[in-house]
Design a protein around this motif. Structure first.
Motif, mmCIF file in Angstrom:
data_model
loop_
_atom_site.group_PDB
_atom_site.id
_atom_site.type_symbol
_atom_site.label_atom_id
_atom_site.label_comp_id
_atom_site.label_asym_id
_atom_site.label_seq_id
_atom_site.Cartn_x
_atom_site.Cartn_y
_atom_site.Cartn_z
ATOM 1 N N SER A 264 6.736 -11.439 -53.617
ATOM 2 C CA SER A 264 5.645 -10.677 -54.229
ATOM 3 C C SER A 264 4.347 -11.466 -54.278
ATOM 4 O O SER A 264 3.258 -10.925 -54.073
ATOM 5 C CB SER A 264 6.038 -10.244 -55.644
ATOM 6 N N ARG A 265 4.456 -12.761 -54.535
ATOM 7 C CA ARG A 265 3.246 -13.581 -54.673
ATOM 8 C C ARG A 265 2.429 -13.620 -53.386
ATOM 9 O O ARG A 265 1.230 -13.918 -53.418
ATOM 10 C CB ARG A 265 3.613 -14.997 -55.111
ATOM 11 N N HIS A 266 3.044 -13.311 -52.270
ATOM 12 C CA HIS A 266 2.299 -13.327 -51.020
ATOM 13 C C HIS A 266 1.300 -12.177 -50.939
ATOM 14 O O HIS A 266 0.289 -12.273 -50.243
ATOM 15 C CB HIS A 266 3.261 -13.327 -49.834
ATOM 16 N N GLY A 267 1.572 -11.103 -51.674
ATOM 17 C CA GLY A 267 0.569 -10.048 -51.778
ATOM 18 C C GLY A 267 -0.684 -10.533 -52.474
ATOM 19 O O GLY A 267 -1.807 -10.156 -52.113
ATOM 20 N N GLU A 268 -0.482 -11.398 -53.474
ATOM 21 C CA GLU A 268 -1.636 -11.968 -54.184
ATOM 22 C C GLU A 268 -2.392 -12.956 -53.295
ATOM 23 O O GLU A 268 -3.628 -13.030 -53.333
ATOM 24 C CB GLU A 268 -1.161 -12.663 -55.463
ATOM 25 N N MET A 269 -1.672 -13.714 -52.495
ATOM 26 C CA MET A 269 -2.320 -14.655 -51.576
ATOM 27 C C MET A 269 -3.208 -13.914 -50.576
ATOM 28 O O MET A 269 -4.348 -14.322 -50.313
ATOM 29 C CB MET A 269 -1.277 -15.481 -50.832
ATOM 30 N N ILE A 270 -2.690 -12.824 -50.033
ATOM 31 C CA ILE A 270 -3.459 -12.033 -49.070
ATOM 32 C C ILE A 270 -4.693 -11.443 -49.738
ATOM 33 O O ILE A 270 -5.794 -11.465 -49.179
ATOM 34 C CB ILE A 270 -2.561 -10.925 -48.482
ATOM 35 N N HIS A 271 -4.524 -10.929 -50.942
ATOM 36 C CA HIS A 271 -5.647 -10.383 -51.705
ATOM 37 C C HIS A 271 -6.709 -11.449 -51.936
ATOM 38 O O HIS A 271 -7.913 -11.187 -51.811
ATOM 39 C CB HIS A 271 -5.132 -9.838 -53.042
ATOM 40 N N GLY A 272 -6.260 -12.657 -52.253
ATOM 41 C CA GLY A 272 -7.196 -13.755 -52.500
ATOM 42 C C GLY A 272 -8.008 -14.145 -51.283
ATOM 43 O O GLY A 272 -9.125 -14.681 -51.408
ATOM 44 N N LEU A 273 -7.471 -13.876 -50.112
ATOM 45 C CA LEU A 273 -8.186 -14.179 -48.864
ATOM 46 C C LEU A 273 -9.147 -13.068 -48.461
ATOM 47 O O LEU A 273 -9.865 -13.190 -47.458
ATOM 48 C CB LEU A 273 -7.182 -14.405 -47.729
ATOM 49 N N GLY A 274 -9.153 -11.980 -49.221
ATOM 50 C CA GLY A 274 -10.040 -10.875 -48.903
ATOM 51 C C GLY A 274 -9.537 -9.985 -47.776
ATOM 52 O O GLY A 274 -10.306 -9.218 -47.191
ATOM 53 N N ILE A 275 -8.241 -10.071 -47.467
ATOM 54 C CA ILE A 275 -7.640 -9.236 -46.431
ATOM 55 C C ILE A 275 -7.056 -7.989 -47.101
ATOM 56 O O ILE A 275 -6.364 -8.088 -48.110
ATOM 57 C CB ILE A 275 -6.534 -9.995 -45.669
ATOM 58 N N LEU A 276 -7.353 -6.819 -46.556
ATOM 59 C CA LEU A 276 -6.831 -5.570 -47.091
ATOM 60 C C LEU A 276 -5.407 -5.354 -46.595
ATOM 61 O O LEU A 276 -5.179 -5.277 -45.384
ATOM 62 C CB LEU A 276 -7.721 -4.404 -46.666
ATOM 63 N N TYR A 277 -4.474 -5.232 -47.527
ATOM 64 C CA TYR A 277 -3.065 -5.029 -47.179
ATOM 65 C C TYR A 277 -2.662 -3.598 -47.504
ATOM 66 O O TYR A 277 -2.809 -3.145 -48.648
ATOM 67 C CB TYR A 277 -2.196 -6.016 -47.954
ATOM 68 N N ALA A 278 -2.156 -2.884 -46.499
ATOM 69 C CA ALA A 278 -1.592 -1.551 -46.707
ATOM 70 C C ALA A 278 -0.115 -1.729 -47.031
ATOM 71 O O ALA A 278 0.671 -2.077 -46.137
ATOM 72 C CB ALA A 278 -1.775 -0.689 -45.462
ATOM 73 N N PRO A 279 0.302 -1.546 -48.282
ATOM 74 C CA PRO A 279 1.696 -1.816 -48.659
ATOM 75 C C PRO A 279 2.687 -1.108 -47.738
ATOM 76 O O PRO A 279 2.554 0.081 -47.459
ATOM 77 C CB PRO A 279 1.768 -1.287 -50.094
ATOM 78 N N ASP A 280 3.675 -1.867 -47.277
ATOM 79 C CA ASP A 280 4.554 -1.369 -46.219
ATOM 80 C C ASP A 280 5.276 -0.084 -46.574
ATOM 81 O O ASP A 280 5.361 0.839 -45.764
ATOM 82 C CB ASP A 280 5.536 -2.451 -45.771
ATOM 83 N N TYR A 281 5.804 0.008 -47.799
ATOM 84 C CA TYR A 281 6.601 1.179 -48.118
ATOM 85 C C TYR A 281 5.746 2.426 -48.361
ATOM 86 O O TYR A 281 6.276 3.538 -48.454
ATOM 87 C CB TYR A 281 7.538 0.918 -49.303
ATOM 88 N N VAL A 282 4.442 2.256 -48.431
ATOM 89 C CA VAL A 282 3.540 3.404 -48.491
ATOM 90 C C VAL A 282 3.224 3.892 -47.079
ATOM 91 O O VAL A 282 3.364 5.070 -46.751
ATOM 92 C CB VAL A 282 2.235 3.048 -49.233
ATOM 93 N N ILE A 283 2.819 2.975 -46.222
ATOM 94 C CA ILE A 283 2.331 3.344 -44.899
ATOM 95 C C ILE A 283 3.452 3.702 -43.919
ATOM 96 O O ILE A 283 3.246 4.477 -42.978
ATOM 97 C CB ILE A 283 1.451 2.204 -44.323
ATOM 98 N N ASN A 284 4.664 3.170 -44.125
ATOM 99 C CA ASN A 284 5.733 3.412 -43.139
ATOM 100 C C ASN A 284 6.747 4.458 -43.597
ATOM 101 O O ASN A 284 7.876 4.501 -43.127
ATOM 102 C CB ASN A 284 6.452 2.103 -42.788
ATOM 103 N N ALA A 285 6.330 5.347 -44.491
ATOM 104 C CA ALA A 285 7.246 6.316 -45.093
ATOM 105 C C ALA A 285 7.530 7.517 -44.205
ATOM 106 O O ALA A 285 8.299 8.403 -44.593
ATOM 107 C CB ALA A 285 6.690 6.804 -46.432
ATOM 108 N N GLY A 286 6.946 7.577 -43.008
ATOM 109 C CA GLY A 286 7.123 8.752 -42.154
ATOM 110 C C GLY A 286 8.567 9.096 -41.870
ATOM 111 O O GLY A 286 8.957 10.274 -41.873
ATOM 112 N N GLY A 287 9.398 8.085 -41.640
ATOM 113 C CA GLY A 287 10.797 8.326 -41.314
ATOM 114 C C GLY A 287 11.561 8.991 -42.440
ATOM 115 O O GLY A 287 12.286 9.977 -42.235
ATOM 116 N N ILE A 288 11.407 8.469 -43.646
ATOM 117 C CA ILE A 288 12.146 9.047 -44.769
ATOM 118 C C ILE A 288 11.588 10.413 -45.139
ATOM 119 O O ILE A 288 12.309 11.287 -45.630
ATOM 120 C CB ILE A 288 12.161 8.089 -45.979
ATOM 121 N N ILE A 289 10.304 10.627 -44.890
ATOM 122 C CA ILE A 289 9.724 11.951 -45.127
ATOM 123 C C ILE A 289 10.359 12.975 -44.187
ATOM 124 O O ILE A 289 10.702 14.086 -44.601
ATOM 125 C CB ILE A 289 8.197 11.901 -44.964
ATOM 126 N N VAL A 290 10.532 12.613 -42.917
ATOM 127 C CA VAL A 290 11.201 13.504 -41.963
ATOM 128 C C VAL A 290 12.615 13.829 -42.442
ATOM 129 O O VAL A 290 13.055 14.991 -42.423
ATOM 130 C CB VAL A 290 11.246 12.870 -40.558
#
Length: 342
Positions: A264-290
């Motif tokens: 989890s802390r790696h999400g904070e590291m990425i945020h601290g670098l100013g990189i926009l992270y699209a959380p994986d389970y939000v963006i890759n939900a197409g399969g389970i939606i189908v």
């Protein structure tokens, strides 16, 4: 999400040495409905690493269903591939027998390393399975296509958040992993005039993407540091860790891989670098939606309409992160946990 700090409803280890069968079923949470999540077949370094993978994947499925508004919980099955394993039909029928014993608590389907034929063998033992021959998820690989489509829409939403425009034209997208989803994602991106940088451990897949999409190839270890607008992980999880995060040369991370953050802390590291992270389970939900649409009796048109909501969900997560001054990873977790009543 730190897996060892989570509570799980069930963790089942299955073994039958007479047929070389070793498998794990992890059920994380069924507050919103039966645990839904595919079965993967993979060769692991140890049984412990397989268990950890199953736990992380099951937890991710709970959060994925929750943020996507689906009436399901999260679970995962893992068959451990090894030299002494029996025939695939025997293995998958053994898994189906155990899933049937769970009486609908867990519903399985295709995942990494498994096929429609494998699910057909599971179906011989239980009705609690999707992605079988003739099903919505199995038709023309719709599950992979819609997962890729959701990621494509998520990339556009991320570009709009970062650059003020959702256009991918002339944007450099570095795609790591050219399996079913990664390859379909490249197709969507190429059709929208993106500039592609790609890699895969399979040289044939790499060459195919270069030939088909005019992509620039990279060695697997070089893709992390490739200069790009969007880094899109579409292979195995844990790719964003203490070693790799400092090598990133992108503005956005948006991809199809599950469990991209090693911790989890790696999400904070990425945020601290100013990189926009699209959380994986939000963006890759197409399969389970189908799969959810299929279980509800819907068709491919209905599935695509539901997948198109991923863009709005991701935008909402971004707005929550901004409003609270937190990372997008933490914001997504907060949205999921609120929906779960935590």
């Amino acid at each position: 999400m730190d897996v060892l700090k989570q509570s799980y409803e069930q963790l089942i280890f299955l073994q039958d040495l007479s047929i070389g069968f070793k498998a794990i079923i992890a059920i994380h949470n069924t507050k919103l409905g039966p645990a839904l999540g595919g079965c993967r077949m993979w060769q692991y370094a140890s049984d412990e690493s397989a268990i950890l993978d199953a736990l992380r994947l099951a937890q991710g499925m709970t959060y994925k269903s929750a943020v996507s508004g689906l009436p399901y919980g999260g679970g995962k099955a893992v068959i451990i591939s090894h030299a002494d394993q029996g025939p695939r039909e025997v293995l998958f029928r053994a898994l189906g027998q155990k899933i049937h014993d769970l009486q609908g608590t867990y519903i399985t389907g295709m995942d990494l390393g498994t096929t429609v034929t494998d699910m057909d063998w599971v179906r011989l033992e239980t009705s609690f399975v999707t992605d079988t021959t003739g099903s919505l998820g199995a038709v023309s690989e719709l599950t992979a296509k819609m997962t890729a489509y959701g990621v494509f829409l998520g990339i556009k939403a991320s570009l709009k958040r970062a650059y003020g425009s959702e256009t991918v034209k002339n944007k450099i997208i570095a795609v790591q992993g050219l399996g079913k989803v990664g390859y379909q994602l490249c197709r969507y991106l190429k059709q929208a005039d993106a500039t592609l940088v790609v890699t895969d451990i399979n040289p044939k897949l790499l060459k195919k993407a270069v030939d088909d999409f005019g992509a620039s190839p990279r060695r697997p270890h070089d893709i992390i540091s490739a200069p790009c607008d969007v880094f899109s992980p579409c292979a195995l999880g844990g790719i964003l860790n203490d070693t790799t995060i400092g090598q990133l040369n992108c503005s956005i991370i948006a991809g199809a891989a599950n469990n991209q953050l090693a911790e989890s802390r790696h999400g904070e590291m990425i945020h601290g670098l100013g990189i926009l992270y699209a959380p994986d389970y939000v963006i890759n939900a197409g399969g389970i939606i189908v799969t959810s649409v299929e279980l509800g009796g819907g068709d491919a048109v209905a599935a695509q309409k539901e997948v198109e909501k991923i863009s709005d969900t991701l935008t909402y997560v971004f707005s929550e992160a901004d409003a609270q001054g937190i990372s997008t990873a933490a914001a997504a977790d907060g949205v999921a946990e609120k929906l779960l009543g935590n």
